[in-house]
Write a protein that holds these residues in place. Structure first.
Motif, short mmCIF file in Angstrom:
data_model
loop_
_atom_site.label_atom_id
_atom_site.label_comp_id
_atom_site.label_asym_id
_atom_site.label_seq_id
_atom_site.Cartn_x
_atom_site.Cartn_y
_atom_site.Cartn_z
N ILE A 49 0.85 -1.19 0.00
CA ILE A 49 0.00 0.00 0.00
C ILE A 49 0.88 1.24 0.00
N SER A 50 0.61 2.12 -0.97
CA SER A 50 1.25 3.44 -0.96
C SER A 50 0.38 4.36 -0.12
N ARG A 51 0.95 4.91 0.94
CA ARG A 51 0.14 5.69 1.85
C ARG A 51 0.80 7.02 2.21
N THR A 52 -0.04 8.01 2.31
CA THR A 52 0.38 9.33 2.77
C THR A 52 -0.51 9.68 3.95
N THR A 53 -0.35 10.88 4.46
CA THR A 53 -1.19 11.29 5.60
C THR A 53 -2.65 11.48 5.16
N ARG A 54 -2.88 11.63 3.86
CA ARG A 54 -4.23 11.91 3.39
C ARG A 54 -4.87 10.78 2.58
#
Length: 300
Positions: A49-54
């Protein structure tokens, strides 16, 4: 390392759409869910999973992995419940069946089943519409091949013959067809499948090859009993399951066709009706469902 636990957390994240939502569903903190994902990715050596804060997005590796593992928690639950030993099948059992099969086959068998398993309380839904196991509380459904779908686990329990037949009065004036090709010259009584409007084809095996006969539908109905009554009263040729046709043949109202199996150099057979016992893939094969399926297999 509890790999199954990490996989379960990964599945929850994908299904809930975010780490925060998955954390609420599992009763964990978002940080603990994020750490579980990281440990699983480290174990596999790929980013899932590519994840950012948003936002978060499944990678291509993540999509492939999810498709392979999404059923694991459910399969473990089914295996655990199937392994649980129940000394006496008991409780409510909801069975769904096609209308004709319920009327001619299941109903006569139900007293014997209840005598064998007196602690099971039966509800029988007899209908040709599509039944949703989960929404309607169905434990097991009895279906023909045309009703199967990918959401069900299906077990073939019997093959029953179809019988092509007509009343003696009809055959006396219209003649007896000797080959499936001749059916196009006869009045054919055709069943329209009520769930999607299809005609169920009249399929023969000719020298080992399936062949759909060309028909002349003079009457169409979504009720097989209506078709049988019209045939018995001289309305034309019908293709009926053996459990519908045989009583009418025995009392002389109908005569079977193509029953010798050979015409000249060709071997002609009708494809059978395959009967399946189906459970929802989210349901366990508990003792009462297994008892019913095994009873029906023996009876048939």
């Amino acid at each position: 390392m509890d790999v199954l636990g990490l996989i379960s957390t990964f599945i929850r994240v994908v299904e809930n759409g975010s780490i925060a939502a998955a954390a609420r569903a599992k009763g964990m903190s978002p940080a603990a869910v994020s750490q579980s994902l990281s440990r699983l990715e480290t174990h596999l050596g790929v980013r899932l999973i590519s994840r950012t804060t948003r936002s978060m997005t499944l990678t291509e590796n993540g999509k492939r992995y999810f498709e392979k593992v999404r059923h694991i928690p459910h399969d473990i639950e089914i295996a655990s419940q199937a392994a649980a030993f129940e000394t006496k099948p008991q409780g409510p059992l909801c069975i769904a069946t096609t209308a004709a099969f319920g009327r001619y086959v299941l109903a006569p068998l139900m007293p014997a089943f209840q005598n064998a398993f007196p602690d099971i309380n039966i509800e029988l839904i007899s209908t040709d519409r599509n039944v949703d196991h989960r929404l309607e509380g169905v434990d097991v459904s009895i279906r023909i091949e045309a009703q199967l779908n990918d959401q069900l686990i299906a077990r073939k329990i019997a093959s029953l013959p179809f019988i092509f037949c007509a009343a003696p009065a009809y055959l006396n004036h219209a003649g007896i067809p000797q080959t499936p090709e001749e059916l196009s010259q006869h009045a054919c009584l055709v069943f329209r499948y009520p769930t999607d409007g299809r005609f169920l084809p009249w399929t023969f095996m000719i020298n080992g090859q399936p062949v759909n006969a060309k028909l002349n539908p003079t009457f169409i109905s979504d009720d097989i009993d209506i078709i049988a009554k019209i045939a018995a009263n001289g309305g034309g040729i019908a293709r009926l399951a053996s459990f519908v046709a045989q009583p009418l043949i025995n009392n002389g109202q109908l005569m079977p066709l193509f029953c010798s199996g050979h015409r000249g150099e060709s071997k002609i057979e009708s494809l059978p009706m395959n009967i399946y016992a189906c459970v929802n893939e989210r349901s366990a094969l508990n003792s009462k469902v297994r008892a019913f399926i095994e009873f029906l297999e023996r009876a048939m």
